[in-house]
Design an enzyme around this catalytic site. Structure first.
Site, short mmCIF file in Angstrom:
data_model
loop_
_atom_site.label_atom_id
_atom_site.label_comp_id
_atom_site.label_asym_id
_atom_site.label_seq_id
_atom_site.Cartn_x
_atom_site.Cartn_y
_atom_site.Cartn_z
N GLY A 41 54.07 4.42 86.06
CA GLY A 41 53.45 5.58 86.70
C GLY A 41 53.17 5.36 88.17
N THR A 62 75.55 13.24 95.68
CA THR A 62 76.07 14.61 95.62
C THR A 62 76.42 15.17 96.98
OG1 THR A 62 74.70 14.98 93.68
CG2 THR A 62 75.58 16.92 94.75
N GLU A 64 77.89 15.74 100.61
CA GLU A 64 79.13 15.43 101.31
C GLU A 64 80.19 14.82 100.40
OE1 GLU A 64 78.32 13.09 104.75
OE2 GLU A 64 76.83 14.48 105.50
N ASP A 66 80.90 14.94 95.97
CA ASP A 66 80.31 14.49 94.71
C ASP A 66 80.98 13.20 94.26
OD1 ASP A 66 78.60 15.03 92.40
OD2 ASP A 66 80.49 15.26 91.34
#
Length: 103
Positions: A41, A62, A64, A66
């Site tokens: 946490g 993701t 420029e 994938d």
């Protein structure tokens, strides 16, 4: 000096940069996520610095291009090289390329 760049060299640079971008962004994003999980946490607390890294690096695979498409572009260049080797036609155009070392 003044030597023109061939289309094979351009394709080779494109394939190399695509492979490098795909690999490095995946490793960075996975590393940041692994660190967050290891902190439990506390990985969500701003004082850990991980939320800032998560916001910066988790989008990289993701943006420029994938990371599922970039390896396909690399394969495309390598398949052209394999075809040139099989047909014994045009292999000389790849001798100055990094991908030629794979043959």
């Amino acid at each position: 000096e003044g030597k023109p760049v061939t289309k094979e060299e351009v394709a080779d640079v494109h394939a190399s940069s695509s492979a490098l971008k795909s690999f490095t962004t995946t490793v960075a994003a996975d590393g940041v996520e692994e660190c967050r999980k290891a902190c439990g946490g506390h990985g969500f607390l701003a004082c850990s610095g991980l939320p800032e890294l998560i916001n910066s690096y988790l989008q990289s695979p993701t943006v420029e291009g994938d990371n599922h498409m970039l390896p396909q572009q690399v394969i495309k260049v390598l398949l052209k090289l394999v075809q040139a080797v099989q047909n014994n036609n045009g292999v000389d155009a790849y001798t100055s390329c990094d991908s030629y070392g794979l043959v």
